[in-house]
Write a protein that holds these residues in place. Structure first.
Motif, PDB file in Angstrom:
ATOM      1  N   ASP A  47      15.476   6.061  -0.295  1.00 46.71           N
ATOM      2  CA  ASP A  47      14.562   6.107  -1.438  1.00 46.71           C
ATOM      3  C   ASP A  47      13.167   6.589  -1.066  1.00 46.71           C
ATOM      4  O   ASP A  47      12.334   6.799  -1.946  1.00 46.71           O
ATOM      5  CB  ASP A  47      14.429   4.710  -2.063  1.00 46.71           C
ATOM      6  CG  ASP A  47      15.684   4.331  -2.823  1.00 46.71           C
ATOM      7  OD1 ASP A  47      16.049   3.144  -2.825  1.00 46.71           O
ATOM      8  OD2 ASP A  47      16.301   5.242  -3.404  1.00 46.71           O
ATOM      9  N   GLY A  48      12.874   6.737   0.198  1.00 44.81           N
ATOM     10  CA  GLY A  48      11.545   7.162   0.608  1.00 44.81           C
ATOM     11  C   GLY A  48      10.503   6.086   0.402  1.00 44.81           C
ATOM     12  O   GLY A  48      10.804   4.998  -0.077  1.00 44.81           O
ATOM     13  N   SER A  49       9.261   6.404   0.718  1.00 41.10           N
ATOM     14  CA  SER A  49       8.199   5.411   0.586  1.00 41.10           C
ATOM     15  C   SER A  49       7.315   5.667  -0.618  1.00 41.10           C
ATOM     16  O   SER A  49       6.649   4.787  -1.120  1.00 41.10           O
ATOM     17  CB  SER A  49       7.313   5.418   1.832  1.00 41.10           C
ATOM     18  OG  SER A  49       6.582   6.629   1.892  1.00 41.10           O
ATOM     19  N   THR A 108       2.367   2.380   1.811  1.00 40.50           N
ATOM     20  CA  THR A 108       3.184   1.553   2.705  1.00 40.50           C
ATOM     21  C   THR A 108       2.705   0.108   2.630  1.00 40.50           C
ATOM     22  O   THR A 108       2.185  -0.433   3.610  1.00 40.50           O
ATOM     23  CB  THR A 108       3.103   2.066   4.153  1.00 40.50           C
ATOM     24  OG1 THR A 108       1.703   2.196   4.513  1.00 40.50           O
ATOM     25  CG2 THR A 108       3.776   3.410   4.310  1.00 40.50           C
ATOM     26  N   PRO A 109       2.877  -0.520   1.463  1.00 42.37           N
ATOM     27  CA  PRO A 109       2.367  -1.886   1.287  1.00 42.37           C
ATOM     28  C   PRO A 109       3.040  -2.905   2.196  1.00 42.37           C
ATOM     29  O   PRO A 109       2.508  -3.991   2.407  1.00 42.37           O
ATOM     30  CB  PRO A 109       2.660  -2.187  -0.194  1.00 42.37           C
ATOM     31  CG  PRO A 109       3.730  -1.231  -0.583  1.00 42.37           C
ATOM     32  CD  PRO A 109       3.537  -0.010   0.255  1.00 42.37           C
ATOM     33  N   GLU A 110       4.195  -2.536   2.775  1.00 45.93           N
ATOM     34  CA  GLU A 110       4.917  -3.494   3.614  1.00 45.93           C
ATOM     35  C   GLU A 110       4.369  -3.542   5.042  1.00 45.93           C
ATOM     36  O   GLU A 110       4.757  -4.392   5.829  1.00 45.93           O
ATOM     37  CB  GLU A 110       6.407  -3.115   3.637  1.00 45.93           C
ATOM     38  CG  GLU A 110       6.743  -1.849   4.433  1.00 45.93           C
ATOM     39  CD  GLU A 110       6.476  -0.540   3.684  1.00 45.93           C
ATOM     40  OE1 GLU A 110       5.795  -0.559   2.637  1.00 45.93           O
ATOM     41  OE2 GLU A 110       6.943   0.514   4.167  1.00 45.93           O
ATOM     42  N   VAL A 111       3.482  -2.623   5.369  1.00 50.12           N
ATOM     43  CA  VAL A 111       2.999  -2.516   6.749  1.00 50.12           C
ATOM     44  C   VAL A 111       2.132  -3.709   7.132  1.00 50.12           C
ATOM     45  O   VAL A 111       1.310  -4.186   6.343  1.00 50.12           O
ATOM     46  CB  VAL A 111       2.216  -1.188   6.914  1.00 50.12           C
ATOM     47  CG1 VAL A 111       1.303  -1.236   8.118  1.00 50.12           C
ATOM     48  CG2 VAL A 111       3.181  -0.027   7.041  1.00 50.12           C
ATOM     49  N   ARG A 112       2.300  -4.169   8.371  1.00 55.66           N
ATOM     50  CA  ARG A 112       1.510  -5.264   8.919  1.00 55.66           C
ATOM     51  C   ARG A 112       0.903  -4.815  10.242  1.00 55.66           C
ATOM     52  O   ARG A 112       1.379  -3.844  10.857  1.00 55.66           O
ATOM     53  CB  ARG A 112       2.391  -6.504   9.153  1.00 55.66           C
ATOM     54  CG  ARG A 112       3.021  -7.077   7.887  1.00 55.66           C
ATOM     55  CD  ARG A 112       1.970  -7.729   6.979  1.00 55.66           C
ATOM     56  NE  ARG A 112       2.524  -8.177   5.709  1.00 55.66           N
ATOM     57  CZ  ARG A 112       2.538  -7.452   4.592  1.00 55.66           C
ATOM     58  NH1 ARG A 112       2.047  -6.210   4.592  1.00 55.66           N
ATOM     59  NH2 ARG A 112       3.042  -7.937   3.479  1.00 55.66           N
ATOM     60  N   ALA A 113      -0.080  -5.542  10.695  1.00 61.44           N
ATOM     61  CA  ALA A 113      -0.687  -5.232  11.988  1.00 61.44           C
ATOM     62  C   ALA A 113       0.386  -5.286  13.064  1.00 61.44           C
ATOM     63  O   ALA A 113       1.235  -6.173  13.080  1.00 61.44           O
ATOM     64  CB  ALA A 113      -1.810  -6.218  12.296  1.00 61.44           C
TER      65      ALA A 113
END
Lengths: 95, 320, 353
Positions: free
Chosen positions: B254-256, A38-43
């Motif tokens: 598309d899922g993660s 989940t590289p898009e996740v932020r704090a």
């Protein structure tokens, strides 16, 4: 295969994508979770955590929309109104 | 707990159940795929809220139940080897093999440890370089990326005393097996919400179309399952057979996970999934052998061809 | 050739092995394996009317005096955990077993099995903790024993404590005395001890403020017995959790018990930790809680008295005794449905499925 629990990302560490990790809070229980998927996740985001990995970022807007629909169903039932043909896809906020 | 508790509201549950009852005009047989969904249905007695005409058949979505006996026996044999630490999810310890289980092997002196994550197993390997640590890597698509990442990290760190006994399975072939059976009665599926969080749900359209069954990708809380059942009943009553996504707060088309690589073998074969990473990572994965210990019959990973990986169905197929 | 996936057994959850040739950890978990071990191995060889009651303590009549006698062994890992250690646990645990019989705890013994190589400073720390817990409870450790085993044979230290207490006249508490319409009262939140231990376990660690609830309950019990003569039974839900204790009472009294899930107090953090690991808090160990089965006319009075005591602040009426299915324990969910709360085969383990 299925047990995944939502938690809030308090902080993120690590530059290497494979080792990027989040310090996640589950109502006072805290654990380091790998964020490689989940590289898009932020704090501040919420993630679903399965076996020490975040498998998805919870879409808050989508969660709010679908829960509002469910709550609407509940409210209608409380008023004695039979919930009709509405579905999350076509439901109108004004209904 | 946010995103949990609100989906356990009893009053809303009753309301959705009422909606289902009003919409149901005929008997329907539904199946939830995931073991976690079965757990929720049992725990909250969801079946008691539904009209008698709705029958819930519990699906094979539990890695415990679908792990082949031969692999349990392999795990037991590995655990019994002196110098080996077998790390496993808790689910697997009480599953009987052909004559005994991991509890009994531990009672006989084997080093069997329960872990929460494959990364915990990797930590045991890192902290105990004198021991050979084998992780019993079971799971559907949800768990495969995590297990793969442990391998990737082991390779990256040069941890030589870590290996895996792999038993990964796929949901779509399992659903096809059920639907192809002459005695199948299932008319609609609650799809696997966490599998689809990784994989997306694109691959279920073919199944819905081919077999004419509606599939609603469902979550794991009581309101998720009730709403998924409501959506299935609506489709069935209307004669539709489409894929819908009830669990939209977690599942996207598309899922993660991305980059999932499937085995070339049919049905219940292993899959190794890669996170959304570079091709160099895939090649590094291909060079890493799973379980290359003498006298240990474990699965091997073959050399990658471009971004494709094949995983042999048994150790006999292995070619290092 | 099986013609369905179901025929191939792919949807059948494999049953755990029931009959074993060797002891496994599950035999010590307070679940079905533990019960079977006691019933099938020990009871036939030791049977007598006192033992056969299978209460937390033995009530003995000696020269007109009624004494409670009990023993317990402590093997907890890690030895030092949030909220306590093996030493204080050993004192509280045995005092509680006496208290569950209505006894005033008087004297304890302390037996140590120490592993070669164990740091003496750690042993001193444990002993100091025991001394402090005993003094605070007004109980004297009057006899003891120490053995040392070779390195690798002992897991640090094991402790056995036995205890004696005096049971006042007119007090008759036993797990076989529950009757239909009796009320089930729980003294506080469940799962604290087990999850505090879990938070420090290798492979499962997590950070939290969960602490063990390990505490001596005899003063709370004295308050309770002071306000009500309608208490049938007291039990502390240690290993096996609330489920284990309710199942034992239901079996020994040949009654059914139904509890309301929404009434069972659980700390938010404990609940979250259980969710994370896939554990059911009703099976998680407690070390400072009790279950009281009381006549219905005394229930409210007893509850009020418990809530006035620091160890009973979160006390709650959680259920009722019935008669329909003897030995059955069930949980009524917030949805109005019921599920059976059975004994687990062995220890509860974290799950991914």
């Amino acid at each position: 295969m299925c047990l995944a629990v939502p938690g809030r990302v308090l902080s993120i560490a690590g530059e290497d994508p494979a080792f990027r990790s989040g310090w996640i809070d589950f109502c006072g229980v805290r654990k380091t979770v790998n964020l490689a998927f989940t590289p898009e996740v932020r704090a501040g985001d919420f993630v679903l955590v399965h076996v020490g990995f975040a498998i998805s970022r919870i879409n808050r807007e989508e969660a709010a929309r679908t829960f509002a629909f469910l709550a609407h169903i509940g409210a209608l039932a409380e008023e004695g109104i039979t919930p009709g043909e509405a579905s999350p896809g076509n439901w109108d906020d004004a209904a | 707990m946010k995103y949990c508790d609100e989906y356990r509201d009893p009053q809303i549950a009753q309301a959705i159940a009422g909606r289902i009852a009003n919409a149901t005009t005929r008997p329907w047989v539904l199946m939830e795929v995931c073991g976690g969904q079965t757990h929720t249905l049992m725990r909250y007695g969801i079946g008691d809220l539904l009209p008698d005409s709705i029958e819930l058949v519990h699906g094979p979505g539990c890695p415990v139940c679908v792990t082949p006996l031969e692999l349990i026996d392999q795990a037991i044999r590995l655990a019994a080897i002196p110098g080996v630490t077998l790390a496993s999810f808790g689910d697997m310890l009480r599953v009987p093999g052909s004559s005994t289980d991991l509890f009994d092997v531990r009672a006989g002196g084997a080093d069997v440890r329960v872990v929460y994550s494959p990364l915990d197993a990797l930590k045991i390997a890192r902290d105990n370089p004198e021991r050979q640590v084998v992780f019993f890597a079971v799971g559907f698509e949800t768990t495969a990326p995590a297990n793969a990442m442990a391998v990737w990290q082991a390779h990256h760190e040069g941890i030589a005393n870590f290996s895996m006994l792999v038993s990964h399975v796929l949901v779509p072939p399992a659903m096809r097996l059920i639907l192809q059976s002459p005695s199948n009665r299932v008319q609609g599926f609650i799809g696997p919400g966490h599998v689809c969080s990784i994989m997306g749900f694109g691959e279920y359209h073919d199944i819905a179309r081919e077999f004419g069954v509606p599939i609603v990708i469902g979550g794991f809380e009581p309101l998720d399952l009730l709403e998924a059942i409501s959506m299935l009943v609506a489709q069935l009553e209307e004669g539709r057979a489409e894929v819908e996504n009830q669990y939209s707060r977690s599942v996207e088309y598309d899922g993660s996970g991305g980059g999932l690589v499937k085995s070339k073998k049919a049905a219940w074969c292993c899959v190794m999934s890669m996170p959304r990473m570079t091709r160099s990572a895939a090649l590094a994965w291909s060079r890493w052998k799973c379980g290359n210990r003498p006298n240990a019959s474990v699965r091997w990973c073959s050399r990658a061809k471009r971004s494709q990986l094949t995983v042999p169905h048994s150790a006999n197929d292995a070619h290092p | 050739m099986p013609d369905t996936v179901l025929d191939r057994g792919l949807s059948v959850c494999p049953s755990p092995i029931g009959t074993r040739e060797r002891i496994v950890l599950g035999h010590g978990s307070g679940g079905r394996l533990s019960a079977n071990l006691v019933h099938d191995l020990f009871l036939p060889l030791f049977s007598n009317p006192v033992l056969d009651r299978l209460d937390d303590q033995a009530i003995l009549e000696i020269d007109g005096a009624r004494l409670a006698f009990t023993t317990d062994s402590f093997v907890v890992r890690p030895l030092f955990f949030p909220g306590g250690d093996i030493g204080s646990l050993a004192v509280h645990g045995t005092i509680n077993d006496l208290a569950m019989g209505g006894a005033t705890p008087l004297y304890l013994s302390a037996g140590f099995i120490v592993e070669e190589g164990f740091p003496i400073e750690s042993l001193r720390r444990i002993a100091a903790s025991m001394g402090g817990a005993a003094a605070a409870a007004g109980v004297a450790i009057v006899t003891g024993d120490t053995k040392v085993v070779e390195r690798g044979k002992g897991d640090g230290v094991f402790i056995n404590t036995s205890g004696i207490g005096r049971v006042p006249s007119g007090i008759d508490l036993s797990s076989n005395r529950a009757r239909p319409r009796d009320i089930v009262i729980l003294s506080g939140t469940v799962g604290d001890h087990g999850m505090a231990i879990m938070s420090s376990r290798e492979g499962l660690e997590f950070e939290s403020t969960i602490v063990s609830d390990s505490a001596s309950l005899h003063q709370l019990v004295a308050e309770m017995l002071g306000v009500s003569r309608g208490i049938r039974c007291l039990r502390d839900p240690t290993r096996g959790g609330l489920s284990g204790t309710l199942n034992e009472i239901a079996a020994q009294s040949q009654v059914s018990i139904e509890v309301e899930e929404s009434r069972i107090p659980i700390r938010e953090e404990v609940r979250a930790a259980c969710e994370l690991l896939g554990l059911d808090p009703l099976y998680v160990a407690n070390e400072g809680k009790l279950v009281a089965i009381v006549a219905p006319e005394d229930a409210d009075l007893l509850l009020a008295a418990m809530r006035r005591h620091p160890l009973g602040e979160c006390a709650a009426i959680i259920g009722e005794v019935g008669k329909k299915y003897a030995g059955l324990v069930s949980v009524r969910t917030a949805f109005g449905s019921s599920r059976i709360l059975d004994l687990l085969p062995g220890e509860q383990l974290p799950r991914i499925c």
